[in-house]
Structure formats: C-alpha cells, structure tokens
Scaffold this active site. Sequence first.
Site: not given
Length: 165
Positions: A69, A85
Amino acid sequence: MPYSIDEINQMSQEAFVEAFGKIFEETPAIARQAWERRPFSDAPHLHQQMLKVVNEMDQEHQLIFIRAHPDLGSKAKMAEASVQEQTDAGLDRLTPEEYQRFQQLNQTYKDQFGFPFIIAVKNHTKDSILEAFRQRLNNSFDTEIQQALSEISQITQRRLFALVT
C-alpha cells in the site's frame, strides 16, 4: 461496468482476476484465490471470501500485503483507486507544509512499524488523518497490523461494492 453476482460466479478465473484483482492494492493473488471459493451469494459474501484469503495468510505474508500500500499524500505511483481516494480526501492538494508533515509522519510510522500507515481516507479529512497518525503511533505492532487490516477491509469493501450490482 458493474457485474451481477450471477455474472461473477460464471467468470473464468482470468476474467475474475481482471475484474477484481485491483480491489486489494497490487495483490491480484487475493482475487485469484477468492475465485476458488465460488459461488458467491452476494457482494458482501464475495468480500468476506476475499478477506478470508487475507486473514488466512501468515503474518509474514500479511506484512508483504500491507507493505504493497502507498504512503498517504505520496506522489509515488499507486493504484488508480488509491489515487482517486486520496484525491477525494484532498491529499493531492496539500500545502508544502502539510505535505512535509505527512511525509514526516509517514516516515515516523514506517520506522516504528515497518509498513505504511493505512487508513480508509473516504471516512476522513486531512485533519482527522493527522489526528489518527498521532493516536496510532502509540499502538503496539500487533494492534497496528490488525488496524491496517481493518482499514483495508473498509477500503476494499467500498471498491468492491462499486463493481457489483
């Protein structure tokens, strides 16, 4: 294009991985393994089966998964969904001072835990993310692994539900 659960259950493994392999950041193997758990009764069941793949990993593999991530507010290459996002949370419009603060907190967090700080940014603002950083830096390693996996669950649920009718 949203898929019906019937369409999903009839997909080949290749088509399933193509459609859902990006749900979990840079880890299409989760979709590949989840495909084997068909048939799915609905989107929540599909998500639950994908999460089972993650939860069945040993801690070493969970850490590899978590480390895939991106850092918050980073200018590094990341999955399209992560870019959107973070944009929605305003992390693409940080002032130079805010950017520096995020970079400092990202590094402090990574130095302490060995993986990036993960938070479901759709549920937050820049300020609430900064507060979460401060609070979570006081957590234990094991607590943060579980928190990261919980945040990933929220992130991936939103991504998956957007693809299923």
